[in-house]
Design an enzyme around this catalytic site. Sequence first.
Site, PDB file in Angstrom:
ATOM      1  N   CYS A 167       6.338   4.215  -1.392  1.00 18.55           N
ATOM      2  CA  CYS A 167       5.446   3.986  -2.675  1.00 18.55           C
ATOM      3  C   CYS A 167       4.907   5.172  -3.435  1.00 18.55           C
ATOM      4  CB  CYS A 167       4.150   3.348  -2.394  1.00 18.55           C
ATOM      5  SG  CYS A 167       2.783   2.758  -4.053  1.00 18.55           S
ATOM      6  N   GLY A 185      14.267  -7.845  -6.159  1.00 17.02           N
ATOM      7  CA  GLY A 185      12.884  -7.858  -6.853  1.00 17.02           C
ATOM      8  C   GLY A 185      12.418  -7.946  -8.115  1.00 17.02           C
TER       9      GLY A 185
END
Length: 587
Positions: free
Chosen positions: A137, A277
């Site tokens: 992340c 996604g």
Amino acid sequence: MDSRLKINGKLPRSRIVTASGCRATTLETILNYSKNIRDIGIFTTKSIGPEPNPGNPPPIYCADFSEESIARRNAVGLANPGIEEFEEELAWLRKESPDLNGALLLGSAYGSDLDEMLKVCRHMAPYVDAIEINFSCPHAKGYGLDTGRDSDAMARIVNSVQRATGNDIFTKLSPNLSDADLAETAKACIDAGARGITVINTIGPGESYLPGTDIPVLFNRKGGLSGQGVTERGVDCTKIVREAIGPDPLIIGMGGVFTGRDAQEFMQAGADYIGIGTVMEGMESGWLADYICELDSDIDCGSDDAKRLLTSGAELSYTPVKISGIERCSDDLRVFRFEEGMRADPCQYLFLAVPGDDRHPTMEAPFSIPVNDPLTLAIRKYPKNKEHHFTSRLWEHEEGDTLFVRGPYGVPFNYPKEDMLYLVGGGTGTAALASIAKEYVHFVSFIGARTWDELLFTGCLSANLVFAATEDGSGSGHKGQVTDMFDDLLTGYLTGPCTDNGVVVTCGPTPMMQKVVEIANRKGFSDDRIYVIMEPHMKCGVGICGSCSDAEGNISCTDGHIITADRFKRYAVQGKLKRNACGGWER
């Protein structure tokens, strides 16, 4: 499917994987999609940490218009309910569907150190088929990429988690690493016992700006880049990882996969599974099922047919609007009018964005559009102790100031125009009913507020009868609760065909809507003739973050936020009417 592709001794039903944090971010949606989108082979949970984390407030997701293709930036901030609550949710999921209808579950985990990672993974392990450690992340300080640069430390974590849980381990790596570092960390993770590698996460972080300004859109200022602009890097990283780890370990390749051709490029580079996604943005769940079916066929057959079901992406552009008037109904309730208009259908909503400060440059929230020309919004201020809430900034603005809007969003209210509507609203919920009234002819309105000055949009409703109730008895209306007034007066209108052709529509505080449903049932309205306008916790508004998932796993912003009474009552019994910022249920 080749037996080499087994995960935890099982072969998934397809090669398609949902990326962590995208669309299927709640276990209710994962359960729903495991039944109804059977071409998804592996579901990845949102990343779960040791403690509840609300993540970043909106805006968390925006377009990057510097890219010619569909490009997005996000900074969700690892929002999650924490591992203890999530473990309870996992137990519920496995009770509802022990084998997840043939799909596999990949549990995404993060932590700032080995102890935190072990805590999360030990609790998660009994319920998932494999664990994905988030080393990638790019915008969460102290987590993700901050823990994913040291290959020795990563190897220790992988080895410790694998020995502690016995699960197959995947590590999600960042495209921000240099090619050499990416190869080194991938090999270190595999040598430490990982079953496979997931590449890539988002690129960056970077900034996108409100139109005509240098103001970053995201609350977090910076966000990772996803979408078609990262496909090339995703394919390159997949190839680098495959060369580094050899032919046997598994690779989940992702990053800008939209078409069958994209998926084939990843597989030619060495991917075994294909993650999706951003492509799911804006799709209604039925449309999404059709798209994924085509993509799965493309992967199996080498075709490129899924692209015919692609959309042009959700509308994420912001439009500047100038405040033309502010009606101060009370200390915490205002009606803002703007010079501009916005086309919208009944019960649609928009996001209003307000410039913030240097640390958090933009704040936004969703609102019903009661009047679209000129654009008019009713907004209640949150309590003073609500940190970072955009209403604190909004209250500082005056006539002539410029704000920004995006939208409209949501599935509109659509019911036969010839039928009678009984509209029941409380507080700012009246705004949604006002948007219905402007398009319908036959209706009676029952509205309530704390005081006469807080009764909203009576002018929009006055084409027909309007009955008003105030808690303090001010003005000329009924004193008390709007539900009591509705109960007293409704019988007088239930004559002739009204009971057969009429419907009740309600929006407002949850206890009020529960009472309205009870009264309407008692008066003879069946559940399918009672509509409840829900106000779910919205963050992106375009079906990508999943924060508005309802109790049955429907994505409210794309599948609809207006439900019939049978669903409403079922959700209430389950205690699943609205989520909190962490993604758990408000109790």
